[in-house]
Design an enzyme around this catalytic site. Structure first.
Site, PDB file in Angstrom:
ATOM      1  N   LEU A 115      38.491  10.034 -17.548  1.00  0.00           N
ATOM      2  CA  LEU A 115      38.132  10.671 -18.754  1.00  0.00           C
ATOM      3  C   LEU A 115      38.780   9.576 -19.848  1.00  0.00           C
ATOM      4  O   LEU A 115      38.489  10.172 -21.127  1.00  0.00           O
ATOM      5  CB  LEU A 115      38.757  12.002 -18.665  1.00  0.00           C
ATOM      6  CG  LEU A 115      38.121  12.996 -17.505  1.00  0.00           C
ATOM      7  CD1 LEU A 115      38.722  14.397 -17.819  1.00  0.00           C
ATOM      8  CD2 LEU A 115      36.723  12.988 -17.766  1.00  0.00           C
ATOM      9  N   LYS A 116      39.397   8.495 -19.696  1.00  0.00           N
ATOM     10  CA  LYS A 116      39.868   7.741 -20.716  1.00  0.00           C
ATOM     11  C   LYS A 116      40.513   8.505 -21.792  1.00  0.00           C
ATOM     12  O   LYS A 116      39.838   8.379 -23.072  1.00  0.00           O
ATOM     13  CB  LYS A 116      38.710   7.022 -21.015  1.00  0.00           C
ATOM     14  CG  LYS A 116      38.229   6.130 -20.041  1.00  0.00           C
ATOM     15  CD  LYS A 116      37.217   4.973 -20.695  1.00  0.00           C
ATOM     16  CE  LYS A 116      36.671   4.070 -19.456  1.00  0.00           C
ATOM     17  NZ  LYS A 116      35.750   4.771 -18.359  1.00  0.00           N
ATOM     18  N   PHE A 123      42.047   9.527 -25.118  1.00  0.00           N
ATOM     19  CA  PHE A 123      42.574   9.023 -26.469  1.00  0.00           C
ATOM     20  C   PHE A 123      42.551  10.170 -27.655  1.00  0.00           C
ATOM     21  O   PHE A 123      41.595  10.426 -27.839  1.00  0.00           O
ATOM     22  CB  PHE A 123      41.555   7.990 -26.615  1.00  0.00           C
ATOM     23  CG  PHE A 123      41.941   7.066 -27.945  1.00  0.00           C
ATOM     24  CD1 PHE A 123      43.154   6.182 -27.958  1.00  0.00           C
ATOM     25  CD2 PHE A 123      40.997   7.060 -28.945  1.00  0.00           C
ATOM     26  CE1 PHE A 123      43.245   5.702 -29.095  1.00  0.00           C
ATOM     27  CE2 PHE A 123      41.290   6.218 -30.072  1.00  0.00           C
ATOM     28  CZ  PHE A 123      42.607   5.702 -30.209  1.00  0.00           C
ATOM     29  N   PRO A 174      49.174  11.705 -29.585  1.00  0.00           N
ATOM     30  CA  PRO A 174      50.218  11.717 -28.614  1.00  0.00           C
ATOM     31  C   PRO A 174      50.330  13.213 -27.927  1.00  0.00           C
ATOM     32  O   PRO A 174      50.283  13.346 -26.509  1.00  0.00           O
ATOM     33  CB  PRO A 174      51.553  11.034 -28.923  1.00  0.00           C
ATOM     34  CG  PRO A 174      51.152   9.998 -29.843  1.00  0.00           C
ATOM     35  CD  PRO A 174      49.922  10.692 -30.720  1.00  0.00           C
ATOM     36  N   GLU A 175      50.454  14.116 -28.731  1.00  0.00           N
ATOM     37  CA  GLU A 175      50.811  15.191 -27.976  1.00  0.00           C
ATOM     38  C   GLU A 175      49.477  16.090 -27.408  1.00  0.00           C
ATOM     39  O   GLU A 175      49.628  16.484 -26.473  1.00  0.00           O
ATOM     40  CB  GLU A 175      51.308  16.144 -29.255  1.00  0.00           C
ATOM     41  CG  GLU A 175      51.618  17.593 -28.724  1.00  0.00           C
ATOM     42  CD  GLU A 175      52.819  17.925 -27.922  1.00  0.00           C
ATOM     43  OE1 GLU A 175      53.477  16.920 -27.659  1.00  0.00           O
ATOM     44  OE2 GLU A 175      53.149  18.908 -27.408  1.00  0.00           O
ATOM     45  N   THR A 176      48.438  15.668 -27.737  1.00  0.00           N
ATOM     46  CA  THR A 176      47.184  16.063 -27.331  1.00  0.00           C
ATOM     47  C   THR A 176      47.016  15.397 -25.872  1.00  0.00           C
ATOM     48  O   THR A 176      46.574  15.998 -25.005  1.00  0.00           O
ATOM     49  CB  THR A 176      45.994  15.874 -28.103  1.00  0.00           C
ATOM     50  OG1 THR A 176      46.256  16.516 -29.558  1.00  0.00           O
ATOM     51  CG2 THR A 176      44.783  16.496 -27.744  1.00  0.00           C
ATOM     52  N   THR A 191      34.618  -3.218 -19.394  1.00  0.00           N
ATOM     53  CA  THR A 191      34.052  -4.405 -18.964  1.00  0.00           C
ATOM     54  C   THR A 191      32.658  -4.648 -19.504  1.00  0.00           C
ATOM     55  O   THR A 191      31.860  -5.433 -19.303  1.00  0.00           O
ATOM     56  CB  THR A 191      33.798  -4.062 -17.278  1.00  0.00           C
ATOM     57  OG1 THR A 191      33.429  -2.834 -17.070  1.00  0.00           O
ATOM     58  CG2 THR A 191      34.940  -4.300 -16.460  1.00  0.00           C
ATOM     59  N   ARG A 240      29.161  -6.173  -8.945  1.00  0.00           N
ATOM     60  CA  ARG A 240      27.800  -6.427  -8.682  1.00  0.00           C
ATOM     61  C   ARG A 240      27.676  -7.196  -7.528  1.00  0.00           C
ATOM     62  O   ARG A 240      28.235  -8.395  -7.215  1.00  0.00           O
ATOM     63  CB  ARG A 240      27.059  -6.902  -9.816  1.00  0.00           C
ATOM     64  CG  ARG A 240      26.863  -6.369 -11.054  1.00  0.00           C
ATOM     65  CD  ARG A 240      26.054  -5.270 -10.840  1.00  0.00           C
ATOM     66  NE  ARG A 240      26.009  -4.262 -11.990  1.00  0.00           N
ATOM     67  CZ  ARG A 240      26.883  -3.344 -12.281  1.00  0.00           C
ATOM     68  NH1 ARG A 240      27.675  -2.776 -11.381  1.00  0.00           N
ATOM     69  NH2 ARG A 240      26.776  -2.224 -13.106  1.00  0.00           N
ATOM     70  N   GLN A 250      27.015  -3.969 -18.110  1.00  0.00           N
ATOM     71  CA  GLN A 250      28.138  -4.865 -17.735  1.00  0.00           C
ATOM     72  C   GLN A 250      28.162  -6.215 -18.024  1.00  0.00           C
ATOM     73  O   GLN A 250      27.185  -6.748 -17.566  1.00  0.00           O
ATOM     74  CB  GLN A 250      28.281  -4.285 -16.126  1.00  0.00           C
ATOM     75  CG  GLN A 250      28.508  -3.130 -15.897  1.00  0.00           C
ATOM     76  CD  GLN A 250      29.772  -2.470 -16.275  1.00  0.00           C
ATOM     77  OE1 GLN A 250      30.473  -2.932 -17.025  1.00  0.00           O
ATOM     78  NE2 GLN A 250      30.415  -1.307 -15.716  1.00  0.00           N
TER      79      GLN A 250
END
Ligand code: C5P
Length: 240
Positions: A67-68, A70, A73-75, A119, A180, A192
């Site tokens: 889910l990356k 970002f 910080p607290e969240t 990528t 690939r 990609q």
């Protein structure tokens, strides 16, 4: 190459990039004779939240939750807390030192991977953002920083895996998308740009490869996985 012993059935992480839990479960059933590692990303998670994640884990497989995260910080810390006791094996985060540090505080048994440079990004995309570093230097810089902050590993393309492994050592977990079959050079047919074969990525330093469309769009997904596993075994016994 690195010295970790990883079962061949866990080398390939199948990216379940489908839009509903039924399709994801169907794909898991079609692949599970060959692999027991699956990635749930944004598209599927938005459709089913933890339902499909729990289902995969209950079936005895591993999950990479991509889910990356970002945010401030607290969240990010609170988001990691929502994941850390659910049996997920790997989760991904983005961010600067404060964000990574906050995520580390909440991770529990969960292994965290820092995304370095997507990528789908090439050199020209960094230039367009006003950045002067090469992709490789930026990946190395971010990976070194993530490792120093206690992150378990990074997501990087196969093109940087070799240098990451050489410069940062065996402990770092390297997970490589942009795979690939049969090609180490992008033909420009999809998004990609920094691509590589599964065998070459693992033989030169990656621990796991993440593969989506080459498997999920195939007539015989398990057959594609098996061929890639043979490619990995051959490349590992005969490094380039
Ligand atoms: O279909 P394909 O093999 O390109 O899928 C790659 C998967 O890896 C996608 O789910 C994508 O979100 C993910 N990924 C990536 N690059 C990263 C991190 C994750 O392509 N840096």
């Amino acid at each position: 190459m690195n010295t970790k012993t990883i079962d061949i059935q866990e080398r390939i992480i199948v990216a379940l990039d489908v839009d509903n839990p039924e399709a994801a479960k169907e794909m898991v059933k079609r692949c599970e004779s060959q692999t027991r590692y699956f990635k749930v990303g944004l598209q599927l998670f938005m459709a089913s939240y933890f339902e499909v994640v729990d289902w995969i884990i209950d079936r005895g497989h591993k999950v990479m939750l991509d889910l990356k995260f970002f945010d401030i910080p607290e969240t990010v810390k609170l988001a990691v807390q929502q994941v850390n006791s659910r049996g997920v094996s790997l989760a991904t985060i983005h961010g600067n030192d404060a964000i990574i540090r906050a995520a580390m505080e909440a991770r529990g048994d969960l292994q965290l991977l820092a995304v370095t440079v997507l990528t789908s990004f090439g050199e020209e995309d960094l230039r367009a953002m006003g950045m002067t570093q090469s992709v490789e230097d930026l990946v190395l810089f971010r990976a070194r920083r993530a490792l120093k902050l206690g992150c378990d590993g990074v997501v990087s393309s196969g093109l940087e895996a070799e240098r990451l492994r050489k410069d940062l050592g065996d402990k770092l977990l390297i997970v490589t998308p942009g795979i690939r079959p049969g090609s180490n050079v992008s033909d420009g047919t999809d998004d990609q740009k920094r691509i590589m074969t599964a065998g070459r990525a693992i033989a030169t330093g990656a621990d796991h490869v993440v593969v989506g469309r080459p498997i999920t769009k195939a007539e015989d997904p398990a057959g594609v996985i098996e061929t890639m596993q043979q490619n990995i075994i051959a490349a590992m016994s005969n490094p380039l």
